[in-house]
Motif scaffolding. Structure first.
Motif, PDB file in Angstrom:
ATOM      1  N   PHE A 143      -4.004   2.574   8.116  1.00  0.00           N
ATOM      2  CA  PHE A 143      -3.298   3.772   8.575  1.00  0.00           C
ATOM      3  C   PHE A 143      -3.883   5.068   8.008  1.00  0.00           C
ATOM      4  O   PHE A 143      -3.324   6.145   8.207  1.00  0.00           O
ATOM      5  CB  PHE A 143      -1.813   3.679   8.202  1.00  0.00           C
ATOM      6  CG  PHE A 143      -1.079   2.588   8.935  1.00  0.00           C
ATOM      7  CD1 PHE A 143      -0.554   2.825  10.198  1.00  0.00           C
ATOM      8  CD2 PHE A 143      -0.945   1.327   8.380  1.00  0.00           C
ATOM      9  CE1 PHE A 143       0.114   1.832  10.881  1.00  0.00           C
ATOM     10  CE2 PHE A 143      -0.278   0.313   9.063  1.00  0.00           C
ATOM     11  CZ  PHE A 143       0.250   0.568  10.314  1.00  0.00           C
ATOM     12  N   GLY A 144      -5.026   4.985   7.350  1.00  0.00           N
ATOM     13  CA  GLY A 144      -5.698   6.182   6.858  1.00  0.00           C
ATOM     14  C   GLY A 144      -4.949   6.908   5.758  1.00  0.00           C
ATOM     15  O   GLY A 144      -4.976   8.140   5.699  1.00  0.00           O
ATOM     16  N   ILE A 145      -4.283   6.163   4.888  1.00  0.00           N
ATOM     17  CA  ILE A 145      -3.528   6.761   3.793  1.00  0.00           C
ATOM     18  C   ILE A 145      -4.417   6.869   2.570  1.00  0.00           C
ATOM     19  O   ILE A 145      -5.062   5.894   2.161  1.00  0.00           O
ATOM     20  CB  ILE A 145      -2.268   5.932   3.475  1.00  0.00           C
ATOM     21  CG1 ILE A 145      -1.353   5.913   4.695  1.00  0.00           C
ATOM     22  CG2 ILE A 145      -1.534   6.485   2.256  1.00  0.00           C
ATOM     23  CD1 ILE A 145      -0.141   5.021   4.535  1.00  0.00           C
ATOM     24  N   ILE A 146      -4.453   8.068   1.989  1.00  0.00           N
ATOM     25  CA  ILE A 146      -5.303   8.325   0.823  1.00  0.00           C
ATOM     26  C   ILE A 146      -4.420   8.607  -0.381  1.00  0.00           C
ATOM     27  O   ILE A 146      -3.481   9.416  -0.295  1.00  0.00           O
ATOM     28  CB  ILE A 146      -6.236   9.519   1.089  1.00  0.00           C
ATOM     29  CG1 ILE A 146      -7.179   9.191   2.252  1.00  0.00           C
ATOM     30  CG2 ILE A 146      -7.029   9.883  -0.154  1.00  0.00           C
ATOM     31  CD1 ILE A 146      -8.037  10.349   2.671  1.00  0.00           C
ATOM     32  N   GLY A 147      -4.740   7.947  -1.489  1.00  0.00           N
ATOM     33  CA  GLY A 147      -3.991   8.186  -2.722  1.00  0.00           C
ATOM     34  C   GLY A 147      -3.751   6.900  -3.481  1.00  0.00           C
ATOM     35  O   GLY A 147      -3.688   5.809  -2.888  1.00  0.00           O
ATOM     36  N   ASN A 148      -3.637   7.027  -4.795  1.00  0.00           N
ATOM     37  CA  ASN A 148      -3.430   5.861  -5.645  1.00  0.00           C
ATOM     38  C   ASN A 148      -2.285   6.055  -6.630  1.00  0.00           C
ATOM     39  O   ASN A 148      -2.192   5.333  -7.618  1.00  0.00           O
ATOM     40  CB  ASN A 148      -4.717   5.552  -6.431  1.00  0.00           C
ATOM     41  CG  ASN A 148      -5.868   5.176  -5.518  1.00  0.00           C
ATOM     42  OD1 ASN A 148      -5.764   4.242  -4.721  1.00  0.00           O
ATOM     43  ND2 ASN A 148      -6.976   5.897  -5.626  1.00  0.00           N
ATOM     44  N   SER A 149      -1.418   7.015  -6.394  1.00  0.00           N
ATOM     45  CA  SER A 149      -0.335   7.254  -7.338  1.00  0.00           C
ATOM     46  C   SER A 149       0.647   6.091  -7.299  1.00  0.00           C
ATOM     47  O   SER A 149       0.863   5.477  -6.246  1.00  0.00           O
ATOM     48  CB  SER A 149       0.382   8.559  -7.008  1.00  0.00           C
ATOM     49  OG  SER A 149       1.156   8.419  -5.836  1.00  0.00           O
ATOM     50  N   PRO A 150       1.255   5.757  -8.435  1.00  0.00           N
ATOM     51  CA  PRO A 150       2.214   4.632  -8.481  1.00  0.00           C
ATOM     52  C   PRO A 150       3.389   4.821  -7.529  1.00  0.00           C
ATOM     53  O   PRO A 150       3.850   3.849  -6.916  1.00  0.00           O
ATOM     54  CB  PRO A 150       2.668   4.636  -9.951  1.00  0.00           C
ATOM     55  CG  PRO A 150       1.564   5.293 -10.707  1.00  0.00           C
ATOM     56  CD  PRO A 150       0.993   6.313  -9.780  1.00  0.00           C
ATOM     57  N   ALA A 151       3.879   6.045  -7.399  1.00  0.00           N
ATOM     58  CA  ALA A 151       5.033   6.287  -6.521  1.00  0.00           C
ATOM     59  C   ALA A 151       4.679   6.010  -5.063  1.00  0.00           C
ATOM     60  O   ALA A 151       5.479   5.430  -4.310  1.00  0.00           O
ATOM     61  CB  ALA A 151       5.526   7.723  -6.682  1.00  0.00           C
ATOM     62  N   LEU A 152       3.474   6.411  -4.652  1.00  0.00           N
ATOM     63  CA  LEU A 152       3.035   6.152  -3.280  1.00  0.00           C
ATOM     64  C   LEU A 152       2.836   4.662  -3.051  1.00  0.00           C
ATOM     65  O   LEU A 152       3.252   4.121  -2.008  1.00  0.00           O
ATOM     66  CB  LEU A 152       1.736   6.911  -3.000  1.00  0.00           C
ATOM     67  CG  LEU A 152       1.110   6.689  -1.624  1.00  0.00           C
ATOM     68  CD1 LEU A 152       2.023   7.206  -0.523  1.00  0.00           C
ATOM     69  CD2 LEU A 152      -0.260   7.364  -1.538  1.00  0.00           C
ATOM     70  N   ASN A 153       2.214   3.989  -3.998  1.00  0.00           N
ATOM     71  CA  ASN A 153       1.986   2.546  -3.867  1.00  0.00           C
ATOM     72  C   ASN A 153       3.294   1.778  -3.771  1.00  0.00           C
ATOM     73  O   ASN A 153       3.420   0.822  -2.993  1.00  0.00           O
ATOM     74  CB  ASN A 153       1.173   2.030  -5.051  1.00  0.00           C
ATOM     75  CG  ASN A 153      -0.276   2.511  -5.017  1.00  0.00           C
ATOM     76  OD1 ASN A 153      -0.785   2.884  -3.956  1.00  0.00           O
ATOM     77  ND2 ASN A 153      -0.930   2.517  -6.159  1.00  0.00           N
ATOM     78  N   ILE A 208      -4.446  14.916  -4.932  1.00  0.00           N
ATOM     79  CA  ILE A 208      -4.728  16.169  -4.220  1.00  0.00           C
ATOM     80  C   ILE A 208      -6.226  16.380  -3.986  1.00  0.00           C
ATOM     81  O   ILE A 208      -6.636  16.689  -2.854  1.00  0.00           O
ATOM     82  CB  ILE A 208      -4.100  17.361  -4.978  1.00  0.00           C
ATOM     83  CG1 ILE A 208      -2.572  17.262  -4.923  1.00  0.00           C
ATOM     84  CG2 ILE A 208      -4.564  18.687  -4.383  1.00  0.00           C
ATOM     85  CD1 ILE A 208      -1.847  18.354  -5.690  1.00  0.00           C
ATOM     86  N   PRO A 209      -7.102  16.222  -4.999  1.00  0.00           N
ATOM     87  CA  PRO A 209      -8.544  16.407  -4.726  1.00  0.00           C
ATOM     88  C   PRO A 209      -9.080  15.428  -3.689  1.00  0.00           C
ATOM     89  O   PRO A 209      -9.931  15.791  -2.868  1.00  0.00           O
ATOM     90  CB  PRO A 209      -9.189  16.185  -6.098  1.00  0.00           C
ATOM     91  CG  PRO A 209      -8.110  16.470  -7.098  1.00  0.00           C
ATOM     92  CD  PRO A 209      -6.853  15.992  -6.443  1.00  0.00           C
ATOM     93  N   LEU A 210      -8.588  14.181  -3.708  1.00  0.00           N
ATOM     94  CA  LEU A 210      -9.052  13.180  -2.738  1.00  0.00           C
ATOM     95  C   LEU A 210      -8.656  13.576  -1.317  1.00  0.00           C
ATOM     96  O   LEU A 210      -9.467  13.513  -0.388  1.00  0.00           O
ATOM     97  CB  LEU A 210      -8.453  11.811  -3.081  1.00  0.00           C
ATOM     98  CG  LEU A 210      -8.840  11.201  -4.436  1.00  0.00           C
ATOM     99  CD1 LEU A 210      -8.064   9.909  -4.666  1.00  0.00           C
ATOM    100  CD2 LEU A 210     -10.338  10.929  -4.487  1.00  0.00           C
TER     101      LEU A 210
END
Length: 416
Positions: free
Chosen positions: A11-21, A191-193
């Motif tokens: 689904f093109g989701i970018i990010g590795n934060s624990p809350a998002l995961n 954010i930078p990613l």
């Protein structure tokens, strides 16, 4: 974790934060069930993406999926949109029409901005969730549907239930499985990613070199609050990609594109805070009540002051009347647009005559009538005139939803 990563890739989701995961993990676990899901998050975090994830991973993935924005449908037509209507059930109903719950039977319906749904429609939705039954507008025939409901909101629905704006029984029925999508400022490491991904996409679209940030600009980007979240970040990346002269963006260049954090809003609406503290107001009616209480207090003090002068005329001669703080603080308050008219009248007592040695020293009559309905109608007419009849722009300027403006136009019989 592998399952979460495959969802991100798909689904093109970018990010590795624990809350998002964690949010993605919950979405994947609940997808294969028919449980009702409430997606909570600020505007721009990507709540609709989560509804697509849940539908695509469910057993209903080959059946219809529809997203409905409850805040964009006028109150008078939302029942017809969701549940359908019979011919002649209201003005303009020239034919019978199926609603979304009938056409999407077997699939999934995503109700965005569920907090904007009128109370009457909430009762109909509760019946669908409890029994799978609904009735078309203007009909008496009960029909069945098999629809999975996913809802989303950027409001505190529990607080809305306490204010009587949202049904408590519906809230607990929708909140079977809550998914909280984190705001962008709560996952700064992403954010930078995201920014780099957006810039690369726009450079390919517009056939321009991709921009890059120096260290100081990157630090500013990460610590900016991003009230519009991913949507605001994407828009900003597109602006910079198109308008930046130098493709290496410095902190000074970046500040030209970022709005001032403390810039005051020109809208007369106060956004609902995350945590309620003393002195905070969550809607326009609270502001109006405070205005009335303050004015009542000032009028009461003025009455007391006049009666004191009546009892002791020497006070007026001594100049205390002119020095009273009320004469400096009692000013007309600003007009406030409200969600519903609350007519109020404030009148002073009968004319006061101050006498000293059988002579009239002072005669003053204070009488003022405040009609909130007239003021509100006047503001609506001005806003429509200012924006040349464009309801969306007028509603934005007034700080109310387009649906509320539509209702006010009918209520006040305003012809655009």
């Amino acid at each position: 974790m592998d399952n979460v990563q495959s969802i991100k890739n798909r689904f093109g989701i970018i990010g590795n934060s624990p809350a998002l995961n964690y949010a993605l993990q919950v979405a994947a676990q609940v997808a294969n069930t028919d449980l009702t899901v409430l997606i909570v998050g600020e505007s721009g975090v990507g709540k609709e993406v989560f509804s697509n994830i849940i539908h695509s991973l469910s057993a209903r993935k080959h059946n219809p999926f529809i997203a409905v924005n409850c805040g964009a449908i006028p109150e008078g037509t939302i029942d017809s949109e969701l549940f359908g209507h019979e011919k002649g059930s209201f003005t303009g109903a020239v034919d019978s029409r199926k609603g979304y719950f009938e056409t999407v039977s077997g699939g999934t319906i995503f109700l965005d901005e569920i907090g904007e749904m009128p109370l009457g429609t909430q009762a109909r939705l509760l019946r669908v969730l409890e029994t799978g039954e609904f009735i078309r507008v203007g009909s008496s025939k009960v029909q069945k549907t098999d629809v999975r409901v996913i809802t989303a909101t950027n409001r505190d629905l529990l607080d809305h239930t306490q204010q009587g704006k949202f049904r408590e029984d519906l809230y607990y029925r929708l909140n079977t499985v809550p998914i909280r999508v984190p705001s962008l400022r709560d996952r700064k490491e992403d954010i930078p990613l995201l920014f780099r991904k957006f810039c690369v996409d726009f450079s390919e679209r517009y056939k321009t070199p991709s921009i890059q940030l120096d260290d100081e600009a990157r630090n500013i980007l990460v610590n900016y609050p991003w009230r519009g979240n991913v949507r605001e970040l994407k828009n900003m990346a597109e602006q910079i990609s198109v308008l930046a002269q130098d493709k290496l963006i410095t902190a000074q260049e970046l500040r030209r594109f970022l709005p001032e954090v403390n810039e005051p809003s020109r809208l007369p609406m106060i956004a609902a805070p995350q945590a309620k503290t003393n002195g905070d107001f969550t809607n326009e009616r609270d502001i109006l009540y405070k205005l009335f209480f303050d004015m009542k207090k000032d009028v009461t003090e003025l009455k007391k002051m006049f009666f004191d002068i009546l009892q002791n005329p020497n006070i007026a001669h001594a100049g205390n009347f002119q020095d009273s703080h009320l004469m400096h603080s009692f000013h007309p308050q600003p007009e406030v647009s409200v969600a519903s008219p609350v007519p109020a009248t404030i009148s002073s007592p009968q004319p006061i005559i101050l006498q000293d040695n059988n002579k009239i020293d002072h005669h003053e009559e204070v009488e003022e009538t405040l009609s909130i309905a007239d003021k509100e109608k006047e503001l609506i007419v001005k806003a429509l005139k200012k924006h040349k009849g464009k309801r969306k722009d007028a509603a934005l300027d007034l700080g109310i939803s387009e649906r509320t403006l539509y209702r006010k136009l009918k209520e006040y019989n305003i012809n655009e």
